[in-house]
Write a protein that holds these residues in place. Structure first.
Motif, PDB file in Angstrom:
ATOM      1  N   UNK A  15       1.747  -1.609  -4.071  1.00  0.00           N
ATOM      2  CA  UNK A  15       1.709  -0.681  -2.946  1.00  0.00           C
ATOM      3  C   UNK A  15       1.144  -1.314  -1.698  1.00  0.00           C
ATOM      4  N   UNK A  16       1.948  -1.271  -0.641  1.00  0.00           N
ATOM      5  CA  UNK A  16       1.538  -1.880   0.628  1.00  0.00           C
ATOM      6  C   UNK A  16       1.258  -0.852   1.699  1.00  0.00           C
ATOM      7  N   UNK A  17       0.536   0.213   1.326  1.00  0.00           N
ATOM      8  CA  UNK A  17      -0.013   1.123   2.333  1.00  0.00           C
ATOM      9  C   UNK A  17      -1.334   0.549   2.802  1.00  0.00           C
ATOM     10  N   UNK A  18      -2.069   1.331   3.558  1.00  0.00           N
ATOM     11  CA  UNK A  18      -3.336   0.812   4.093  1.00  0.00           C
ATOM     12  C   UNK A  18      -4.318   0.501   2.961  1.00  0.00           C
ATOM     13  N   UNK A  19      -4.224   1.252   1.859  1.00  0.00           N
ATOM     14  CA  UNK A  19      -5.216   1.079   0.794  1.00  0.00           C
ATOM     15  C   UNK A  19      -4.975  -0.221   0.022  1.00  0.00           C
ATOM     16  N   UNK A  20      -3.707  -0.430  -0.393  1.00  0.00           N
ATOM     17  CA  UNK A  20      -3.391  -1.667  -1.106  1.00  0.00           C
ATOM     18  C   UNK A  20      -3.662  -2.883  -0.238  1.00  0.00           C
ATOM     19  N   UNK A  21      -3.335  -2.765   1.039  1.00  0.00           N
ATOM     20  CA  UNK A  21      -3.511  -3.899   1.940  1.00  0.00           C
ATOM     21  C   UNK A  21      -4.999  -4.186   2.160  1.00  0.00           C
ATOM     22  N   UNK A  22      -5.778  -3.122   2.285  1.00  0.00           N
ATOM     23  CA  UNK A  22      -7.221  -3.312   2.439  1.00  0.00           C
ATOM     24  C   UNK A  22      -7.809  -3.970   1.180  1.00  0.00           C
ATOM     25  N   UNK A  23      -7.282  -3.571   0.024  1.00  0.00           N
ATOM     26  CA  UNK A  23      -7.778  -4.186  -1.211  1.00  0.00           C
ATOM     27  C   UNK A  23      -7.452  -5.677  -1.219  1.00  0.00           C
ATOM     28  N   UNK A  24      -6.228  -6.019  -0.815  1.00  0.00           N
ATOM     29  CA  UNK A  24      -5.851  -7.445  -0.781  1.00  0.00           C
ATOM     30  C   UNK A  24      -6.810  -8.204   0.147  1.00  0.00           C
ATOM     31  N   UNK A  25      -7.069  -7.634   1.295  1.00  0.00           N
ATOM     32  CA  UNK A  25      -7.975  -8.248   2.278  1.00  0.00           C
ATOM     33  C   UNK A  25      -9.360  -8.481   1.662  1.00  0.00           C
ATOM     34  N   UNK A  26      -9.843  -7.469   0.937  1.00  0.00           N
ATOM     35  CA  UNK A  26     -11.206  -7.582   0.391  1.00  0.00           C
ATOM     36  C   UNK A  26     -11.266  -8.458  -0.866  1.00  0.00           C
TER      37      UNK A  26
END
Ligand code: FAD
Length: 819
Positions: A15-26
């Motif tokens: 999932x590439x919504x804001x949540x999945x993307x934020x997780x990848x970042x962190x």
């Protein structure tokens, strides 16, 4: 975008919504470089692209607020870090109250915010007018201003997070749908896509409204459902100030945001429209749903009255888009109890933008360390009960969930939809006796009993609610006669096998390897000494134990037990909650009542505190355990389901001569606060230890073989005085004007903020407004330090003198229990 799909990853995020993307970042920030994010279409194409972009910081608990605060800080610096604009603006936010009750709610929130270190001001109508002069404030009674609240462009923030993640080594694949999550031996081991298979150490479902179906495909429960969510955007309005704070008027279900000279007006209407019950269409990407003017019209009418300039402004966009909601309006984070190495970050209830940074941070640490860095039990996925992911249940609840965001957050507020799901075997009898039912995890539980002629219905307020006198009568009856609580909803596990004692000993801080017939109160701790569970273990036989824990942590505690049972152990645990209702008979006359019915000798000599045995009541054999959660002499009766009505009828008929009455969960809560019996999830969590919580006396420090967490606890115990300790509080004012404490009220010593409450209730037996909380003092919290200070509790922006002590205010020596 990365091109060829790698065969292996440390973590795959779906999932590439804001949540999945934020997780990848962190994950990258925590050092997990081999992170892969898979998005079925394009980043943000699900819900994220159309979010209004409000970034508020105040949440219902300390740690969730801490995380929302972190998100704001992250957004502030993201553009500089990644070079990608985020549209971050920090004009603050104002919440306006139209009733005194709402103002009290806002003030209570403001006090809490202050204790969390948020900048916050309680402001008058005049001050509101000065900040938003273009609003018609008719009917407003005051408000709260949070200067550091902000707003962002959700698409840009997501792209910035993706840029940051990529820069650190994460690979992001768009147009790559996960068609299957691969599992083996109770673990997630990777994912399958049309472009190939990736083996992974951990898999994360961050798939927004698609998450429930994805979870279901591998037997993981993720109860959420999409609802239509509306806002309008006007044509540019010249008079609209560009530095306008976000405005919320929860009593009208509306929020207002300035965006490039246009005004966005959104709503959290009380009756929502669930969407996508039969599945989310395959092609859904950057889609809008058909407008529904009839549904939005009442909101718009209020908005036009508030902002007369709206009347002339054209509406450029009538927006309707889906967002997913959960049955308790809280999102899901953490490792699924059903499947190891499968994590979730989903169900964001319309606060996914403002929660994304904190959720990404906590989950990344959780994946790395195997546990969250802070207590996040409110959003832990282990709170789910499997039935909740049923389509009909979650759909029906969604009608209510969306509106609850802006509804009054009354103390003891009960949900109204999808009710009557789990009922005790004597439910109808209790309803006939006047029970006003409350709901926890689907269970219908009598919260209080209305006397004849009184409707069993809540009349909510922040002060004494309508059930106050009935709970008082229940408490007085408990103190002088005997009452019966239906505790069927409490969770019970049977643990059996040659290794059962060894397994329970390893996870219990107290010594549970006792003689059959003994009940042991204990905590289950983690390696850090934090309390994961709080329960009793009763040894029924050499190789058989009964574990009894609360209603809410049923899934979590059972998962902890199973996860700490080695595969090759001779030990089987079974959740027997459904088969074993429990009625607690509590009060000084409980002994004579049970003696009369059973013929057993219940004297102190024959049946001391902490002993459990089988007795006969009527034609039934029941297990009677001498223990209490309300601080009086009493026995818990464990009755097999099919005997429950029979036993209840006998108790009720025989109880008359002893003054037996029924008592509800509110009385149980009031009384346990009087006795300072800790409640897991509030007073004790995985970030509080038994030493800090004043529970060292139930730690078997020297037991053979030790237990999980002993090392950390011993290190902590070496410090004579603890810098953080649980204390009991009572307001000095015991008049009818005394306000109620509920939770998170700031505690002051000599004018300095030193802590906050974790629970609060009215103590009818001591006639005081009571609280339980933690206080902190670097040199150690000693009795002298408590006694030498002048104490106050802040409730709704006002401070009240209080008494603070370690021991409970009711029967601190426990004499009544052992009478
Ligand atoms: C009208 C509206 C206004 C809102 N306003 C705000 C606001 O002001 N502030 C705020 O904080 N929140 C707001 N929200 C909520 C916020 O938009 C959401 O909570 C947030 O976007 C959720 O992000 P997500 O990453 O969980 O889900 P999504 O953005 O939906 O992302 C999930 C992604 O998973 C992908 N996916 C699904 N299945 C698969 C699969 N099998 N394989 C690969 N990929 C898959 C989807 O394509 C999707 O892109 C609003 C929501 C709406 C509808």
């Amino acid at each position: 975008m990365a091109t060829s799909l790698p065969a292996r990853a440390d973590v795959v995020i779906i999932g590439g919504g804001i949540v999945g993307t934020s997780l990848a970042y962190h994950l990258i920030k925590t050092g997990i470089k081999n992170t892969i994010l898979l998005e079925r279409k394009q980043l943000t194409c699900g819900t994220t692209w159309h979010a209004a972009g409000l970034v508020g910081q105040l949440r219902a608990s300390r740690n969730l607020t801490e995380l929302a605060k972190y998100t704001t800080g992250l957004f502030e610096g993201l553009e500089k870090e990644t070079g990608q604009a985020t549209g971050f603006k920090q004009n603050g936010s104002i919440s306006i109250a139209l009733t005194e009750a709402r103002l009290e709610e806002l003030k209570r929130g403001a006090s809490m915010a202050k204790s969390f270190g948020l900048e916050v001001q309680v402001i008058s109508v005049g001050e509101i007018k000065a900040k938003v002069p273009h609003y018609d404030l008719a009917g407003a009674v005051g408000g709260v201003f949070l200067p550091k609240d902000g707003q962002v462009n959700p698409i840009d923030v997501t792209q910035a997070l993706a840029a940051g993640a990529r820069k650190g080594g994460a690979k992001i694949f768009e147009n790559t749908k996960v068609t299957r999550i691969l599992t083996k031996d109770g673990k997630a081991i990777g994912v399958e896509t049309a472009q190939g298979t990736i083996r992974a150490n951990k898999v994360v479902i961050a798939a927004g409204m698609w998450s429930r179906e994805l979870g279901r495909s591998i037997g993981v429960n993720i109860p959420l459902h999409a609802a239509e969510h509306f806002y309008i955007v006007t044509e540019p309005i010249n008079e609209l100030p560009r530095n306008m704070p976000v405005v919320r008027i929860p009593d009208e279900c509306t929020y207002y945001k300035e965006d490039a000279g246009k005004l966005l007006v959104g709503a959290f209407e009380p009756v929502a429209k669930p969407w996508g019950t039969d599945g989310i269409p395959e092609n859904h990407a950057f889609e809008t749903l058909p407008p529904d003017m009839d549904h939005f019209e009442p909101i718009l009418a209020d908005a036009v009255a508030r902002l007369p300039m709206l009347e002339k402004a054209g509406i450029a966009l009538f927006f309707n888009g889906p967002e997913s909601f959960t049955p308790d309006d809280r999102y899901y984070l953490g490792e699924a109890p059903e499947l190891r190495d499968l994590f979730v970050a989903t169900g964001f209830n319309s606060i996914g933008i403002q929660s994304s940074g904190g959720a990404g941070l906590v989950l990344a640490q959780w994946i790395k360390d195997g546990h969250p860095k802070m207590d996040v039990n409110g959003v832990d996925v282990r709170r789910i009960h499997p039935f909740q992911s049923g389509k009909r249940y979650v759909r029906d609840r969604t009608v209510e969930s969306l509106g609850l965001l802006y509804a009054m957050h009354w103390p003891y507020r009960q949900v109204e939809t999808a009710r009557g799901v789990r009922r005790s075997a004597i439910h109808d009898r209790l309803v006939a006796a006047g029970a006003c039912m409350g709901e926890v995890n689907g269970w219908e539980r009598p919260n209080w009993y209305a006397p004849k002629g009184v409707e069993p219905k809540y009349d909510y307020s922040y002060g004494r609610q309508n059930w106050f006198p009935y709970a008082e009568a229940e408490a007085k009856s408990l103190q002088s006669n005997v009452v019966m609580f239906d505790q069927s909803s409490f969770s019970k596990f049977s643990v059996e096998g040659k290794d059962a004692a060894k397994i329970l000993s390893n996870i219990s801080a107290n010594d549970v390897d006792v003689e059959p017939g003994r009940i042991v109160y204990t905590q289950w701790c983690n390696e850090r000494g934090g309390i994961e569970a709080d329960l009793t273990v009763t040894r029924l036989a050499e190789d058989r134990f009964l574990v009894v824990t609360g209603c809410a942590p049923q899934t979590r505690d059972f998962a902890w037990l199973k996860r700490h049972t080695p595969d090759d152990a001779h030990c089987v645990s079974t959740d027997i909650t459904s088969g074993l209702p429990m009625f607690a008979l509590m009060g000084p006359k409980s002994r004579t009542l049970v003696e009369k019915l059973s013929g057993a000798d219940l004297s102190n000599a024959a049946w001391p505190f902490g002993i459990s045995r089988e007795i006969e009541i009527g034609y039934a054999r029941v297990r009677a355990s001498r223990i209490t959660y309300v601080g009086e002499l009493g026995w818990e009766l464990y009755v097999p389901t099919e005997f429950a009505a029979h036993v209840f009828d006998i108790l009720r008929d025989a109880g008359g001569e002893f003054g037996l009455t029924l008592a509800g969960m509110h009385t149980m809560n009031n009384c346990r606060v009087e006795k300072a019996y800790r409640h897991w999830g509030h007073d004790i969590t995985d970030e509080d230890t038994p030493v800090e919580a004043g529970l060292s006396f139930v730690v078997a420090w020297d037991k053979k073989g030790g237990f999980i967490g002993r090392k950390s606890l011993e290190t902590q115990r070496e410090r004579n005085l603890q810098p953080k300790r649980l204390v009991c509080l009572a307001l000095e004012d015991n008049s009818i004007r005394a306000p109620m404490m509920y939770h998170e009220e700031p505690i002051y010593r000599d004018g300095k903020l030193v802590g906050a409450t974790t629970s609060g209730a009215w103590g009818h037996r001591v006639e005081r407004s009571l609280g339980i909380g933690y206080v902190k003092h670097g040199d150690g919290v000693s009795k002298d330090w408590l006694d030498s200070g002048s104490w106050e509790v802040e409730i709704a922006w006002q401070r009240y003198p209080a008494k603070v002590q370690f021991q409970s205010f009711y029967d601190p020596r426990g004499e009544r229990i052992k009478m």
